[in-house]
Design an enzyme around this catalytic site. Structure first.
Site, PDB file in Angstrom:
ATOM      1  N   GLY A  10      36.534   5.869 -18.956  1.00 52.43           N
ATOM      2  CA  GLY A  10      36.531   4.760 -17.996  1.00 52.43           C
ATOM      3  C   GLY A  10      37.857   4.017 -18.030  1.00 52.43           C
ATOM      4  N   PHE A  11      37.887   2.926 -17.302  1.00 56.22           N
ATOM      5  CA  PHE A  11      39.121   2.143 -17.162  1.00 56.22           C
ATOM      6  C   PHE A  11      39.566   1.559 -18.517  1.00 56.22           C
ATOM      7  CE2 PHE A  11      40.166  -2.469 -16.235  1.00 56.22           C
ATOM      8  CZ  PHE A  11      41.539  -2.273 -16.198  1.00 56.22           C
ATOM      9  N   THR A  35      30.681   7.040 -14.236  1.00 59.57           N
ATOM     10  CA  THR A  35      31.646   6.264 -13.420  1.00 59.57           C
ATOM     11  C   THR A  35      33.082   6.559 -13.827  1.00 59.57           C
ATOM     12  OG1 THR A  35      31.574   4.352 -14.920  1.00 59.57           O
ATOM     13  CG2 THR A  35      30.054   4.323 -13.038  1.00 59.57           C
ATOM     14  N   GLY A  36      33.279   7.140 -14.983  1.00 58.64           N
ATOM     15  CA  GLY A  36      34.637   7.430 -15.458  1.00 58.64           C
ATOM     16  C   GLY A  36      35.117   8.777 -14.949  1.00 58.64           C
ATOM     17  N   TYR A 143      22.283  -5.278 -15.215  1.00 56.72           N
ATOM     18  CA  TYR A 143      23.500  -5.335 -16.030  1.00 56.72           C
ATOM     19  C   TYR A 143      23.477  -6.566 -16.932  1.00 56.72           C
ATOM     20  CZ  TYR A 143      28.616  -5.396 -16.875  1.00 56.72           C
ATOM     21  OH  TYR A 143      29.880  -5.398 -17.438  1.00 56.72           O
ATOM     22  N   THR A 173      38.679  -7.845 -15.844  1.00 50.76           N
ATOM     23  CA  THR A 173      39.896  -7.183 -16.315  1.00 50.76           C
ATOM     24  C   THR A 173      40.318  -6.154 -15.271  1.00 50.76           C
ATOM     25  OG1 THR A 173      39.161  -7.550 -18.575  1.00 50.76           O
ATOM     26  CG2 THR A 173      40.810  -5.837 -18.268  1.00 50.76           C
TER      27      THR A 173
HETATM   28  P1  NAD Z   1      34.214   1.920 -16.220  1.00 47.16           P
HETATM   29  O1  NAD Z   1      33.069   2.168 -15.320  1.00 47.16           O
HETATM   30  O2  NAD Z   1      35.579   2.279 -15.755  1.00 47.16           O
HETATM   31  O3  NAD Z   1      33.987   2.640 -17.624  1.00 47.16           O
HETATM   32  C1  NAD Z   1      32.732   2.780 -18.219  1.00 47.16           C
HETATM   33  C2  NAD Z   1      32.636   4.191 -18.793  1.00 47.16           C
HETATM   34  O4  NAD Z   1      31.373   4.368 -19.447  1.00 47.16           O
HETATM   35  C3  NAD Z   1      32.716   5.286 -17.717  1.00 47.16           C
HETATM   36  O5  NAD Z   1      33.676   6.256 -18.081  1.00 47.16           O
HETATM   37  C4  NAD Z   1      31.307   5.879 -17.668  1.00 47.16           C
HETATM   38  O6  NAD Z   1      31.298   7.226 -17.261  1.00 47.16           O
HETATM   39  C5  NAD Z   1      30.850   5.656 -19.097  1.00 47.16           C
HETATM   40  N1  NAD Z   1      29.390   5.592 -19.268  1.00 47.16           N
HETATM   41  C6  NAD Z   1      28.512   4.821 -18.583  1.00 47.16           C
HETATM   42  N2  NAD Z   1      27.253   5.043 -19.034  1.00 47.16           N
HETATM   43  C7  NAD Z   1      27.351   5.951 -20.042  1.00 47.16           C
HETATM   44  C8  NAD Z   1      26.416   6.574 -20.902  1.00 47.16           C
HETATM   45  N3  NAD Z   1      25.102   6.317 -20.816  1.00 47.16           N
HETATM   46  N4  NAD Z   1      26.866   7.465 -21.812  1.00 47.16           N
HETATM   47  C9  NAD Z   1      28.185   7.760 -21.915  1.00 47.16           C
HETATM   48  N5  NAD Z   1      29.121   7.206 -21.118  1.00 47.16           N
HETATM   49  C10 NAD Z   1      28.713   6.310 -20.195  1.00 47.16           C
HETATM   50  O7  NAD Z   1      34.156   0.359 -16.616  1.00 47.16           O
HETATM   51  P2  NAD Z   1      35.187  -0.521 -17.462  1.00 47.16           P
HETATM   52  O8  NAD Z   1      35.682  -1.574 -16.580  1.00 47.16           O
HETATM   53  O9  NAD Z   1      36.128   0.335 -18.190  1.00 47.16           O
HETATM   54  O10 NAD Z   1      34.177  -1.214 -18.499  1.00 47.16           O
HETATM   55  C11 NAD Z   1      34.098  -0.799 -19.847  1.00 47.16           C
HETATM   56  C12 NAD Z   1      33.155  -1.727 -20.595  1.00 47.16           C
HETATM   57  O11 NAD Z   1      33.652  -3.075 -20.551  1.00 47.16           O
HETATM   58  C13 NAD Z   1      31.740  -1.758 -20.029  1.00 47.16           C
HETATM   59  O12 NAD Z   1      30.820  -1.833 -21.086  1.00 47.16           O
HETATM   60  C14 NAD Z   1      31.718  -3.034 -19.230  1.00 47.16           C
HETATM   61  O13 NAD Z   1      30.420  -3.576 -19.148  1.00 47.16           O
HETATM   62  C15 NAD Z   1      32.657  -3.934 -20.032  1.00 47.16           C
HETATM   63  N6  NAD Z   1      33.263  -4.971 -19.190  1.00 47.16           N
HETATM   64  C16 NAD Z   1      34.260  -4.673 -18.317  1.00 47.16           C
HETATM   65  C17 NAD Z   1      34.791  -5.676 -17.513  1.00 47.16           C
HETATM   66  C18 NAD Z   1      35.931  -5.428 -16.559  1.00 47.16           C
HETATM   67  O14 NAD Z   1      36.332  -6.348 -15.853  1.00 47.16           O
HETATM   68  N7  NAD Z   1      36.520  -4.265 -16.498  1.00 47.16           N
HETATM   69  C19 NAD Z   1      34.280  -6.981 -17.586  1.00 47.16           C
HETATM   70  C20 NAD Z   1      33.239  -7.221 -18.458  1.00 47.16           C
HETATM   71  C21 NAD Z   1      32.735  -6.224 -19.274  1.00 47.16           C
END
Ligand code: NAD
Ligand code: UDP
Length: 307
Positions: A10-11, A35-36, A143, A173
């Site tokens: 993911g991101f 989602t990644g 969520y 972020t």
């Molecule tokens: P993203 O969607 O880019 O990355 C999340 C990753 O988790 C993806 O690669 C997805 O394929 C993987 N994933 C989801 N469910 C899964 C599962 N059951 N098993 C294995 N892999 C799984 O999102 P992000 O922005 O990189 O967020 C990463 C984390 O940070 C998340 O937990 C999110 O809740 C938290 N977060 C992010 C933000 C933000 O602004 N980016 C803000 C608050 C919290």
């Protein structure tokens, strides 16, 4: 040091893996790619051990583990509302599986929590001792509530079993490698602006957010893991901006001809959000360094190359 990063494709996860590898870590990444994208690991594919796996299933890792960063979870409102049950199970059952692994390995464990635990906040800015204003049966609840549950589970593994747990309440972020289709505001606005398509502001755009650049966030997550602070801690950039102002700034920085259009605001969309980061400053000696304008410029450059 040997670390496991869930959500590695993911991101945030992919940036964190790069950061840890540069620090000399051996990194194992787990992701189910819901989602990644595997493309996010292109530059480090020869250095990381990637396991395609859903964290709701028990995970066996051979050998020692020093740290587990549990980032797996859909994060954008569009994504988690498309797969609500999967999101709930990832943050509940998935978090439990990763905590059990941390317990077994004696690893430190960092849970990626979120500013969404504050819901549509009645206190501003949000401080860690605010319990939030969350609708348990709203469209964001799959969520928000499962992330709240994950915090509860995490702290109880600390109290009950002494697992070295950390809880990062991550605020919005952004940066390179965000998926252009995940519906979050910065990738949406940049993609629309670069294609000279209408920039879609929800409501009148008077709602606020506070945007943290990815390099600052990764530093914060790492510092938190190295600390011994087990209670929730806000990580984010306290500079707050209205969404309409963000739309105008993206339009200006991309020199776009896009029109700004107004669409219906989704239910339960928080009206304002800004982290109080005094705790992170005090405990972690951390604060964000990258201003929104600079962060947007480098994000725009990345989208220009990758659209
Ligand atoms: P993203 O969607 O880019 O990355 C999340 C990753 O988790 C993806 O690669 C997805 O394929 C993987 N994933 C989801 N469910 C899964 C599962 N059951 N098993 C294995 N892999 C799984 O999102 P992000 O922005 O990189 O967020 C990463 C984390 O940070 C998340 O937990 C999110 O809740 C938290 N977060 C992010 C933000 C933000 O602004 N980016 C803000 C608050 C919290
Ligand atoms: N938003 C918007 N237009 C878009 C996408 C989002 O105006 O194309 C708004 C959304 O209503 C919210 C803010 O931007 O008020 C941030 O949305 P995002 O989905 O990035 O994350 P959130 O902070 O709501 O989880």
């Amino acid at each position: 040091m040997r670390a496991l990063v869930t959500g590695c494709a993911g991101f945030i996860g992919s940036h964190l893996c790069e950061f840890l590898l540069k620090k000399g870590y051996e990194v194992i990444g787990v992701d189910n790619l819901c989602t990644g994208s595997i493309k996010n690991l292109e530059e480090i594919k020869d250095s990381i051990t990637f396991i395609k796996k859903d964290i709701t299933r028990p995970l066996r890792i051979s050998g020692a583990l020093d740290e587990i960063y549990n980032l797996a979870s859909p994060a954008s409102p569009v994504a988690y509302q498309r797969m609500p049950i999967q999101t709930i199970l990832t943050n509940s059952l998935g978090t439990k599986n990763m905590l059990d692994l941390a317990l077994k390995k004696g690893a430190s464990f960092l849970q990626a929590s979120t500013s969404e635990v504050y819901g549509n906040p009645l206190k501003h800015p949000q401080k860690e001792d605010y319990f939030g204003n969350v609708n348990p049966v709203g469209p964001r609840a799959c969520y928000d509530e499962s992330k709240r549950f994950a915090e509860t589970l995490t702290i109880n593994y600390y109290w009950k079993f002494g697992v070295k747990t950390r809880i990062a309440r991550i605020f919005n972020t952004y940066g390179p490698k965000m998926s252009k289709d995940d519906g979050r505001v910065i990738p949406n606005f940049i993609t629309q602006a670069l294609k000279n398509q209408p920039i879609t502001v929800y409501g009148r755009g008077l709602q606020t957010r506070s945007f943290c650049y990815i390099s600052d966030m990764v530093q914060g997550l790492y510092k938190l893991m190295q600390s011994d602070y087990c209670m929730p801690i806000n990580l984010g950039n306290p500079k707050e901006i209205r969404i309409i102002e963000l739309a105008k700034l993206v339009k200006k920085l991309t020199k776009s001809n896009s029109k700004i259009v107004f669409k219906k605001i989704p239910p339960d969309d928080p009206a304002k959000r800004r982290p109080d980061i005094r705790l992170a400053k005090k405990v972690l000696h951390w604060k964000p360094k990258v201003c929104l304008r600079d962060g947007l410029k480098s994000t725009i450059r990345w989208f220009e190359k990758n659209l």
